[in-house]
Scaffold this active site. Structure first.
Site, short mmCIF file in Angstrom:
data_model
loop_
_atom_site.label_atom_id
_atom_site.label_comp_id
_atom_site.label_asym_id
_atom_site.label_seq_id
_atom_site.Cartn_x
_atom_site.Cartn_y
_atom_site.Cartn_z
N TYR A 1 0.76 -1.33 0.14
CA TYR A 1 0.07 0.04 -0.19
C TYR A 1 0.77 1.09 0.05
O TYR A 1 1.71 1.47 0.94
CB TYR A 1 -0.97 0.07 1.32
CG TYR A 1 -1.81 1.18 1.36
CD1 TYR A 1 -2.91 1.30 0.52
CD2 TYR A 1 -1.68 2.06 2.44
CE1 TYR A 1 -3.81 2.30 0.45
CE2 TYR A 1 -2.43 3.36 2.62
CZ TYR A 1 -3.46 3.27 1.52
OH TYR A 1 -4.27 4.63 1.59
N ASP B 1 9.37 2.60 -0.30
CA ASP B 1 8.23 3.30 0.40
C ASP B 1 8.57 2.98 1.76
O ASP B 1 8.23 1.77 2.34
CB ASP B 1 6.93 2.95 -0.05
CG ASP B 1 5.70 3.64 0.74
OD1 ASP B 1 5.98 4.10 1.93
OD2 ASP B 1 4.63 3.71 0.40
N LYS C 1 4.67 9.23 8.87
CA LYS C 1 4.76 8.63 10.03
C LYS C 1 5.72 9.08 11.11
O LYS C 1 5.49 10.11 11.59
CB LYS C 1 4.56 7.26 10.02
CG LYS C 1 3.33 6.71 9.09
CD LYS C 1 2.76 5.29 9.45
CE LYS C 1 1.73 4.64 8.28
NZ LYS C 1 0.39 4.89 8.64
N1 HOZ Z 1 -3.30 3.47 5.95
C1 HOZ Z 1 -3.42 3.46 7.18
C2 HOZ Z 1 -2.95 2.20 7.78
N2 HOZ Z 1 -1.89 1.76 7.03
C3 HOZ Z 1 -4.89 3.73 7.46
C4 HOZ Z 1 -5.38 3.64 8.59
C5 HOZ Z 1 -6.78 4.30 9.16
O1 HOZ Z 1 -7.72 3.87 8.35
O2 HOZ Z 1 -6.90 5.04 9.90
#
Ligand code: HOZ
Length: 424
Positions: free
Chosen positions: A143, A238, A266
């Site tokens: 992702y 990433d 993050k």
């Molecule tokens: N992309 C976030 C976790 N890998 C999403 C978290 C959320 O929905 O708060």
């Protein structure tokens, strides 16, 4: 027991799509309603009904120092007094860029943005502009934020909700993305042979954290580096999850790799909204105003987010990452021991302070094997853990995170709660 959370959720449903501002936190895949958090301190969070939980979500990764560390709160107060945003340069940006480039030897220059998604979006434009090619290779289950072209076969919320295809995304965007099985270098070689002259970049999570934790197999990252270099294709790591997570630096530092571009987010914001991307000088100098690949943002380099980022990195420089790694090892071994005693088939993937428990008989090394995990089993464990005061991500396809604030008593309580859930 979670009455106030339930009331807030009902109200939110009529005002916010799905009641949430990001899908995973809706608890859909575990068949529950979301928690509304009042505050966090150290390793714990507290919901609006006053329940306490040992937190392994850690805001999906940024909170490696735990919730609300005193030094970070002081920094926020100090910098808030000076103004919230300038739309102009400030000294802290220079300090921060210097800290980041020193921590990542392959980065000469870095640009700040507001999120990991933004970092990736900007990086893809940069890779295409720099190489003059269109296709990006990514990996199934990885992702990279919610930019159009990155949602093909994506992990995280897309995997959690089982969203098919990519509604809302023009075909042309999907066609310039090739998604291949993680850890499969042969698939990469084949794709490069087929599209040789039109591949701008390969983007990879050097440790996948959005299909649960999936580790790169031996030589996967090294082979990716050689094959991309041989074919004049950029290699993008990433590191939104892995940046400053495994060591002071990233997975690139940890594995000794030299990608052309690295995306961060993050932890570098310590809980504030921030992202960054950086790379070699000749690539980064293609960005406006030095070059003509456009990228911009009013709030980019926000002074408070940057001040918190600097303080977070300064604090991390003095932390011993072996402690958090040993704590994770202790916890995962305890969970494993207890599962085996009760004949519950699990596989734990873990590295540094990241881990995921898969409810499967078989090793998990890519998206297909991650999806073999028994969803019912995950769901039951999640519920049981929550009732025992343990908060893990509400999705099989996310990583659990330890912080420096977790102590032995947290770990023992967590192992006992897993034990209890396995009894059921
Ligand atoms: N992309 C976030 C976790 N890998 C999403 C978290 C959320 O929905 O708060």
């Amino acid at each position: 027991m979670r009455k106030r959370s339930a009331e807030l959720y009902q109200k939110a449903l009529s005002l916010i799509p799905g009641g949430v501002n990001s899908p995973v936190r809706a608890f859909k895949s575990v068949g529950m309603e979301p928690l509304y958090i009042d505050h966090g301190k150290g390793s714990k969070i507290y919901d609006v009904d006053g329940n306490e939980y040992i937190d392994y979500v850690g805001s999906f990764g940024p909170l490696i120092l735990g919730h609300a560390p005193a030094e970070i709160i002081e920094t926020i107060k100090e910098y808030a007094e000076k103004g919230l945003s300038f739309g102009a340069c400030h000294a802290q940006e220079v300090t921060f860029a210097s800290l980041i480039t020193k921590a990542f030897p392959s980065l000469n220059k870095v640009r700040l943005v507001n999120s990991g998604t933004e970092a990736v979006m900007s990086t893809l434009r940069l890779a295409r502009g720099y190489t003059g090619k269109d296709i990006i290779i990514k990996f199934d289950g990885c992702y990279h934020g919610h930019a159009d072209s990155m949602l093909v076969a994506a992990g995280s919320g897309v995997a959690t909700l089982g969203i098919p295809g990519t509604p809302g995304i023009p075909q042309a965007h999907a066609h310039t993305t090739l998604s291949l099985p993680y850890n499969n270098i042969e698939a990469v070689k084949k794709a490069i042979a087929e599209h040789k002259n039109n591949i701008a970049a390969v983007i990879v999570e050097p440790i996948a954290g959005n299909m649960g934790v999936v580790l790169p197999q031996e030589n996967f990252l090294q082979e990716l580096r050689s094959i991309t270099a041989e074919n004049k294709i950029l290699l993008i790591f990433d590191e939104v999850i892995t940046g400053f997570r495994l060591c002071y630096g990233g997975a690139a530092t940890y594995f000794g790799s030299s990608p052309d571009i690295i995306c961060l987010g993050k932890i570098i914001g310590g809980g504030m909204p921030i992202g960054a991307f950086g790379g070699k000088k000749e690539i980064m100098d293609c960005i406006a105003p030095e070059g003509n690949i456009y990228q911009a943002g009013t709030l980019s380099g926000n002074p408070i987010a940057v001040a918190v980022g600097i303080k977070t990195l300064e604090l991390l420089q003095n932390k011993d990452y072996r402690i958090i790694e040993q704590n994770t090892l202790y916890l995962t071994k305890e969970i494993e021991k207890r599962a085996h005693k009760k004949n519950v088939p699990i596989r734990i993937n873990s590295i540094g302070s990241l881990f995921t428990v898969f409810y499967s008989h078989y090793p998990v090394y890519d998206y297909i094997t991650a999806k073999e995990s028994n969803p019912e089993h995950f769901k039951r464990t999640f519920k049981r853990l929550l009732d025992s005061g343990i908060f893990i991500p509400p999705s099989q396809f996310e990583a659990s995170f330890l912080s420096f604030a977790h102590d032995q008593s947290d770990l023992e309580k967590t192992a006992a709660a897993y034990d209890h859930s396995f009894s059921e």
